[in-house]
Design a protein around this motif. Structure first.
Motif, PDB file in Angstrom:
ATOM      1  N   ASP A 170       0.824  -1.203   0.000  1.00 36.91           N
ATOM      2  CA  ASP A 170       0.000   0.000   0.000  1.00 36.91           C
ATOM      3  C   ASP A 170       0.863   1.260   0.000  1.00 36.91           C
ATOM      4  O   ASP A 170       0.620   2.193  -0.769  1.00 36.91           O
ATOM      5  CB  ASP A 170      -0.909  -0.027   1.224  1.00 36.91           C
ATOM      6  CG  ASP A 170      -1.897   1.125   1.249  1.00 36.91           C
ATOM      7  OD1 ASP A 170      -2.902   1.059   0.520  1.00 36.91           O
ATOM      8  OD2 ASP A 170      -1.652   2.101   1.984  1.00 36.91           O
ATOM      9  N   ARG A 171       1.879   1.279   0.856  1.00 36.49           N
ATOM     10  CA  ARG A 171       2.751   2.447   0.935  1.00 36.49           C
ATOM     11  C   ARG A 171       3.542   2.639  -0.341  1.00 36.49           C
ATOM     12  O   ARG A 171       3.760   3.774  -0.794  1.00 36.49           O
ATOM     13  CB  ARG A 171       3.669   2.314   2.150  1.00 36.49           C
ATOM     14  CG  ARG A 171       2.917   2.460   3.479  1.00 36.49           C
ATOM     15  CD  ARG A 171       3.757   2.052   4.662  1.00 36.49           C
ATOM     16  NE  ARG A 171       3.044   2.261   5.925  1.00 36.49           N
ATOM     17  CZ  ARG A 171       3.421   1.759   7.085  1.00 36.49           C
ATOM     18  NH1 ARG A 171       4.529   1.009   7.161  1.00 36.49           N
ATOM     19  NH2 ARG A 171       2.712   1.999   8.179  1.00 36.49           N
ATOM     20  N   LYS A 228      -2.933  10.810  -7.442  1.00 39.51           N
ATOM     21  CA  LYS A 228      -3.364  10.604  -6.067  1.00 39.51           C
ATOM     22  C   LYS A 228      -4.148   9.302  -5.990  1.00 39.51           C
ATOM     23  O   LYS A 228      -4.843   8.933  -6.935  1.00 39.51           O
ATOM     24  CB  LYS A 228      -4.252  11.763  -5.607  1.00 39.51           C
ATOM     25  CG  LYS A 228      -3.574  13.106  -5.571  1.00 39.51           C
ATOM     26  CD  LYS A 228      -4.525  14.186  -5.049  1.00 39.51           C
ATOM     27  CE  LYS A 228      -5.667  14.433  -6.015  1.00 39.51           C
ATOM     28  NZ  LYS A 228      -6.536  15.563  -5.585  1.00 39.51           N
ATOM     29  N   PRO A 229      -4.069   8.597  -4.840  1.00 37.85           N
ATOM     30  CA  PRO A 229      -4.888   7.399  -4.670  1.00 37.85           C
ATOM     31  C   PRO A 229      -6.329   7.789  -4.329  1.00 37.85           C
ATOM     32  O   PRO A 229      -6.617   8.239  -3.218  1.00 37.85           O
ATOM     33  CB  PRO A 229      -4.212   6.671  -3.505  1.00 37.85           C
ATOM     34  CG  PRO A 229      -3.556   7.758  -2.706  1.00 37.85           C
ATOM     35  CD  PRO A 229      -3.174   8.829  -3.692  1.00 37.85           C
ATOM     36  N   LYS A 233      -8.270   6.523  -1.102  1.00 38.48           N
ATOM     37  CA  LYS A 233      -7.939   6.981   0.242  1.00 38.48           C
ATOM     38  C   LYS A 233      -8.853   8.135   0.635  1.00 38.48           C
ATOM     39  O   LYS A 233      -8.871   9.189  -0.005  1.00 38.48           O
ATOM     40  CB  LYS A 233      -6.473   7.410   0.307  1.00 38.48           C
ATOM     41  CG  LYS A 233      -5.975   7.629   1.727  1.00 38.48           C
ATOM     42  CD  LYS A 233      -4.462   7.793   1.755  1.00 38.48           C
ATOM     43  CE  LYS A 233      -3.953   7.863   3.188  1.00 38.48           C
ATOM     44  NZ  LYS A 233      -2.473   7.975   3.220  1.00 38.48           N
ATOM     45  N   GLU A 257       1.232   4.164  -3.013  1.00 41.97           N
ATOM     46  CA  GLU A 257       0.974   5.581  -2.770  1.00 41.97           C
ATOM     47  C   GLU A 257       2.188   6.429  -3.162  1.00 41.97           C
ATOM     48  O   GLU A 257       2.035   7.506  -3.763  1.00 41.97           O
ATOM     49  CB  GLU A 257       0.602   5.812  -1.305  1.00 41.97           C
ATOM     50  CG  GLU A 257       0.159   7.234  -1.032  1.00 41.97           C
ATOM     51  CD  GLU A 257      -0.586   7.404   0.276  1.00 41.97           C
ATOM     52  OE1 GLU A 257      -1.177   8.474   0.485  1.00 41.97           O
ATOM     53  OE2 GLU A 257      -0.582   6.461   1.105  1.00 41.97           O
ATOM     54  N   ALA A 262      -4.640   3.560   0.490  1.00 41.00           N
ATOM     55  CA  ALA A 262      -4.484   3.868  -0.933  1.00 41.00           C
ATOM     56  C   ALA A 262      -4.930   2.711  -1.814  1.00 41.00           C
ATOM     57  O   ALA A 262      -5.242   2.911  -2.994  1.00 41.00           O
ATOM     58  CB  ALA A 262      -3.028   4.217  -1.231  1.00 41.00           C
ATOM     59  N   THR A 263      -4.931   1.507  -1.278  1.00 42.09           N
ATOM     60  CA  THR A 263      -5.311   0.314  -2.030  1.00 42.09           C
ATOM     61  C   THR A 263      -6.255  -0.542  -1.195  1.00 42.09           C
ATOM     62  O   THR A 263      -6.331  -0.389   0.029  1.00 42.09           O
ATOM     63  CB  THR A 263      -4.084  -0.548  -2.381  1.00 42.09           C
ATOM     64  OG1 THR A 263      -3.495  -1.038  -1.162  1.00 42.09           O
ATOM     65  CG2 THR A 263      -3.038   0.233  -3.168  1.00 42.09           C
TER      66      THR A 263
END
Length: 258
Positions: free
Chosen positions: A41-42, A54-55, A58, A45, A66-67
């Motif tokens: 996820d990090r 941008k995600p 979120k 992002e 973000a996912t």
């Protein structure tokens, strides 16, 4: 109601789709035993930020990541966490990129290491079902044709389609009309027209397809604990046929399914 997009607007969605495709391409090389979905996820992002995106998930309706990261019996909307992925697991990573206000959505199921034969068959069935649905995204066809084709492909592989979740229109908003059911009756539903942009995202399971939602209000899993697989693309309906907006594209032109 469906929202029709101009060629220029489809190009904007395609730019967001390129970011999503690049993220998935990088994940193919990074997902391995011991990696956590929170690390994934990090990474996504950060990569989106590097690409000027941008995600969009979120903060959407309070979603905190973000996912979505859905492991094994989780069918969708799983929360990323710090539990290391194990050899043989399946994980579906779903993401929406926003570039200058335009959004594109794609999910992909990854095997952690070599999949067990049953898991490999499930993944292939889900991939084929998604492509069958994409092939129906042609001007003049109807929404029900998409779901009918998906169900036919799933049944041919001995799988069930999770009917609780559907595809959707997409553009300025993550979810626009029309709803794209992954089960349906051929010849029914709204007629597809050039300028529509849709997601086709069937979830296939080895069991009966019934799901329940965790206490977090998001994570959906199979009631019978059977595993799931999902593949998703964002598609533009064009005069020439379905155009995939969330795959890697060269400068040569669009990717159109024949």
């Amino acid at each position: 109601m469906a929202e029709w997009k101009s060629e220029e607007e489809i190009g904007c969605i395609r730019r967001a789709g390129q970011v999503v495709a690049e993220c998935h391409d990088e994940l193919r090389r990074r997902i391995a035993p011991g990696v956590t979905t929170l690390e994934i996820d990090r990474f996504v992002e950060r990569l989106m930020a590097e690409r000027g995106a941008k995600p969009a998930q979120k903060g959407y309706c309070g979603y905190p990541f973000a996912t979505c990261a859905s492991v094994n019996e989780v069918v969708c909307h799983g929360f990323p966490d710090s539990i290391p992925l194990q050899e043989g697991d399946l994980v579906t990573i779903d993401m929406v990129a926003d570039v200058d206000g335009w959004k594109a959505d794609s999910a992909w199921t990854y095997s952690i290491g070599k999949p067990q034969p049953a898991a490999a068959r499930l993944m292939e069935a889900a991939r084929r079902a998604m492509l069958r649905g994409v092939a129906e995204c042609r001007a003049g066809r109807r929404i029900g044709d998409i779901g009918a084709a998906i169900v036919q492909e799933a049944r041919a592989h001995g799988c069930s389609v999770v009917s609780a979740f559907a595809g959707h229109g997409i553009g300025r908003s993550i979810h626009e009309g029309p709803e794209v059911g992954h089960t349906g009756i051929a010849g029914s539903g709204a007629r597809l027209e050039p300028g529509m942009v849709l997601t086709v995202e069937p979830i296939l399971v080895a069991g009966d397809g019934k799901v329940w939602i965790d206490r977090d209000g998001w994570t959906a899993r199979t009631r019978d604990r059977s595993w799931s697989a999902q593949y998703e693309h964002t598609i533009a309906v064009t005069e020439q046929g379905p155009m995939i907006l969330t795959c890697l594209q060269s400068a040569a032109g669009h990717a159109v399914i024949p």
